[in-house]
Design a protein around this motif. Sequence first.
Motif, PDB file in Angstrom:
ATOM      1  N   VAL A 116     -13.197  17.145 108.725  1.00 48.24           N
ATOM      2  CA  VAL A 116     -12.559  18.320 109.326  1.00 48.24           C
ATOM      3  C   VAL A 116     -13.175  18.704 110.666  1.00 48.24           C
ATOM      4  O   VAL A 116     -12.434  18.969 111.628  1.00 48.24           O
ATOM      5  CB  VAL A 116     -12.588  19.509 108.342  1.00 48.24           C
ATOM      6  CG1 VAL A 116     -12.168  20.804 109.049  1.00 48.24           C
ATOM      7  CG2 VAL A 116     -11.658  19.242 107.168  1.00 48.24           C
ATOM      8  N   PRO A 117     -14.507  18.734 110.818  1.00 44.90           N
ATOM      9  CA  PRO A 117     -15.061  19.099 112.134  1.00 44.90           C
ATOM     10  C   PRO A 117     -14.592  18.166 113.247  1.00 44.90           C
ATOM     11  O   PRO A 117     -14.267  18.624 114.343  1.00 44.90           O
ATOM     12  CB  PRO A 117     -16.578  19.002 111.916  1.00 44.90           C
ATOM     13  CG  PRO A 117     -16.758  19.252 110.460  1.00 44.90           C
ATOM     14  CD  PRO A 117     -15.579  18.607 109.800  1.00 44.90           C
ATOM     15  N   ASP A 118     -14.557  16.863 112.969  1.00 43.06           N
ATOM     16  CA  ASP A 118     -14.104  15.907 113.985  1.00 43.06           C
ATOM     17  C   ASP A 118     -12.637  16.124 114.323  1.00 43.06           C
ATOM     18  O   ASP A 118     -12.242  16.122 115.500  1.00 43.06           O
ATOM     19  CB  ASP A 118     -14.297  14.479 113.489  1.00 43.06           C
ATOM     20  CG  ASP A 118     -15.765  14.116 113.277  1.00 43.06           C
ATOM     21  OD1 ASP A 118     -16.628  14.965 113.562  1.00 43.06           O
ATOM     22  OD2 ASP A 118     -16.043  12.998 112.825  1.00 43.06           O
ATOM     23  N   LEU A 119     -11.818  16.313 113.318  1.00 41.93           N
ATOM     24  CA  LEU A 119     -10.386  16.506 113.535  1.00 41.93           C
ATOM     25  C   LEU A 119     -10.111  17.782 114.318  1.00 41.93           C
ATOM     26  O   LEU A 119      -9.242  17.811 115.197  1.00 41.93           O
ATOM     27  CB  LEU A 119      -9.646  16.537 112.198  1.00 41.93           C
ATOM     28  CG  LEU A 119      -9.571  15.210 111.436  1.00 41.93           C
ATOM     29  CD1 LEU A 119      -8.958  15.417 110.059  1.00 41.93           C
ATOM     30  CD2 LEU A 119      -8.772  14.182 112.228  1.00 41.93           C
ATOM     31  N   ILE A 163     -17.096   6.239 107.016  1.00 45.43           N
ATOM     32  CA  ILE A 163     -17.960   5.228 106.398  1.00 45.43           C
ATOM     33  C   ILE A 163     -19.223   5.858 105.832  1.00 45.43           C
ATOM     34  O   ILE A 163     -19.663   5.522 104.720  1.00 45.43           O
ATOM     35  CB  ILE A 163     -18.307   4.135 107.421  1.00 45.43           C
ATOM     36  CG1 ILE A 163     -17.045   3.356 107.818  1.00 45.43           C
ATOM     37  CG2 ILE A 163     -19.370   3.179 106.868  1.00 45.43           C
ATOM     38  CD1 ILE A 163     -17.263   2.370 108.944  1.00 45.43           C
ATOM     39  N   PHE A 164     -19.819   6.790 106.574  1.00 39.42           N
ATOM     40  CA  PHE A 164     -21.085   7.379 106.155  1.00 39.42           C
ATOM     41  C   PHE A 164     -20.907   8.644 105.316  1.00 39.42           C
ATOM     42  O   PHE A 164     -21.890   9.294 104.953  1.00 39.42           O
ATOM     43  CB  PHE A 164     -21.950   7.693 107.371  1.00 39.42           C
ATOM     44  CG  PHE A 164     -22.444   6.469 108.085  1.00 39.42           C
ATOM     45  CD1 PHE A 164     -23.377   5.629 107.494  1.00 39.42           C
ATOM     46  CD2 PHE A 164     -21.964   6.141 109.340  1.00 39.42           C
ATOM     47  CE1 PHE A 164     -23.828   4.495 108.148  1.00 39.42           C
ATOM     48  CE2 PHE A 164     -22.402   5.012 110.007  1.00 39.42           C
ATOM     49  CZ  PHE A 164     -23.338   4.177 109.408  1.00 39.42           C
ATOM     50  N   GLY A 165     -19.667   8.985 104.999  1.00 38.20           N
ATOM     51  CA  GLY A 165     -19.410  10.100 104.093  1.00 38.20           C
ATOM     52  C   GLY A 165     -19.552  11.478 104.699  1.00 38.20           C
ATOM     53  O   GLY A 165     -19.686  12.462 103.959  1.00 38.20           O
ATOM     54  N   TRP A 198     -11.956   8.200 117.931  1.00 37.43           N
ATOM     55  CA  TRP A 198     -11.444   7.671 116.670  1.00 37.43           C
ATOM     56  C   TRP A 198     -12.460   6.744 116.021  1.00 37.43           C
ATOM     57  O   TRP A 198     -12.554   6.687 114.784  1.00 37.43           O
ATOM     58  CB  TRP A 198     -10.123   6.943 116.914  1.00 37.43           C
ATOM     59  CG  TRP A 198      -9.156   7.801 117.663  1.00 37.43           C
ATOM     60  CD1 TRP A 198      -8.825   7.732 118.982  1.00 37.43           C
ATOM     61  CD2 TRP A 198      -8.432   8.925 117.129  1.00 37.43           C
ATOM     62  NE1 TRP A 198      -7.938   8.712 119.315  1.00 37.43           N
ATOM     63  CE2 TRP A 198      -7.675   9.473 118.200  1.00 37.43           C
ATOM     64  CE3 TRP A 198      -8.352   9.506 115.866  1.00 37.43           C
ATOM     65  CZ2 TRP A 198      -6.846  10.573 118.035  1.00 37.43           C
ATOM     66  CZ3 TRP A 198      -7.533  10.611 115.700  1.00 37.43           C
ATOM     67  CH2 TRP A 198      -6.787  11.136 116.768  1.00 37.43           C
ATOM     68  N   ALA A 199     -13.232   6.030 116.834  1.00 39.98           N
ATOM     69  CA  ALA A 199     -14.284   5.183 116.280  1.00 39.98           C
ATOM     70  C   ALA A 199     -15.377   6.038 115.643  1.00 39.98           C
ATOM     71  O   ALA A 199     -15.888   5.703 114.559  1.00 39.98           O
ATOM     72  CB  ALA A 199     -14.878   4.297 117.381  1.00 39.98           C
ATOM     73  N   MET A 200     -15.736   7.145 116.301  1.00 37.62           N
ATOM     74  CA  MET A 200     -16.740   8.044 115.731  1.00 37.62           C
ATOM     75  C   MET A 200     -16.231   8.686 114.451  1.00 37.62           C
ATOM     76  O   MET A 200     -16.980   8.865 113.479  1.00 37.62           O
ATOM     77  CB  MET A 200     -17.113   9.119 116.752  1.00 37.62           C
ATOM     78  CG  MET A 200     -17.748   8.587 118.031  1.00 37.62           C
ATOM     79  SD  MET A 200     -19.297   7.722 117.753  1.00 37.62           S
ATOM     80  CE  MET A 200     -20.346   9.073 117.210  1.00 37.62           C
ATOM     81  N   LEU A 201     -14.942   9.024 114.426  1.00 38.14           N
ATOM     82  CA  LEU A 201     -14.353   9.578 113.201  1.00 38.14           C
ATOM     83  C   LEU A 201     -14.399   8.546 112.072  1.00 38.14           C
ATOM     84  O   LEU A 201     -14.715   8.883 110.930  1.00 38.14           O
ATOM     85  CB  LEU A 201     -12.921  10.027 113.477  1.00 38.14           C
ATOM     86  CG  LEU A 201     -12.210  10.789 112.356  1.00 38.14           C
ATOM     87  CD1 LEU A 201     -11.276  11.832 112.948  1.00 38.14           C
ATOM     88  CD2 LEU A 201     -11.399   9.858 111.465  1.00 38.14           C
ATOM     89  N   ALA A 202     -14.085   7.285 112.389  1.00 37.27           N
ATOM     90  CA  ALA A 202     -14.139   6.223 111.381  1.00 37.27           C
ATOM     91  C   ALA A 202     -15.557   6.043 110.856  1.00 37.27           C
ATOM     92  O   ALA A 202     -15.764   5.798 109.650  1.00 37.27           O
ATOM     93  CB  ALA A 202     -13.617   4.918 111.972  1.00 37.27           C
TER      94      ALA A 202
END
Length: 240
Positions: free
Chosen positions: A170-173, A164-166, A156-160
Amino acid sequence: MSSPGEWYNSLPPISKAYGTLCLATTIAVQIGVLAPGFIALAYEYVFYRFQVWRLFTNFFFLGGFSINFGIRLLMLARYGVQLENGPFQRRTADFLWMMIFGALTLLALSAIPGFQSYFLGISLVFMLLYVWSREFPTGNINIYGLVTLKAFYLPWAMLAMDVIFGSPLVPDLLGILAGHLYYFLTVLHPLAGGKTMLQTPMWVHKIVARWRIGAPPTTRAEPDRSGSTAFRGRSYRVGG
């Protein structure tokens, strides 16, 4: 300190093979030997032009050379390797089946409108990260020397950070969904008293045995997953 060659040779077989294919594919795309459109996942080409290789090759491209590419490759080199050398040690067939199941799940999810993705390599790496975070939930993670958090929250931190970096979410989810489905079927549901709903098929065991991939297993029985937090208290660092 070991040399790069010694470090590479020490990597477990599945993570090493997948990481090598990802790096080789990216290099081939960068130097113009391989066109991204030739390996992208496009179902219309798969079903109407029988370009079935797209179902496989799309997993080997993590994007062009960039910081994001480096981060994804580092995630594979750390968390994929730690999974294969830890909970999946001497269980090469099970690790390979997890990768195959994850790929099949991602292909199915990508066919849903709104979840379409031409390249699912990032999602597959994120799935490995999610499974790792569930196996070692209490490990301490240091992100770029700025924030320390429990490993359970790392996906979830990597997704956040992608927010932040735009970067696309979808790939993360997709990776989180595939990882949770695998973990639910193999760990959570059995621990709740249900039957193991996802066992490694015999043909995967035969492939691993036939090609002598990895160390031979000591037993065919399912491991005790209640000890999956064996690395409790151990610290990990992301990005430096």
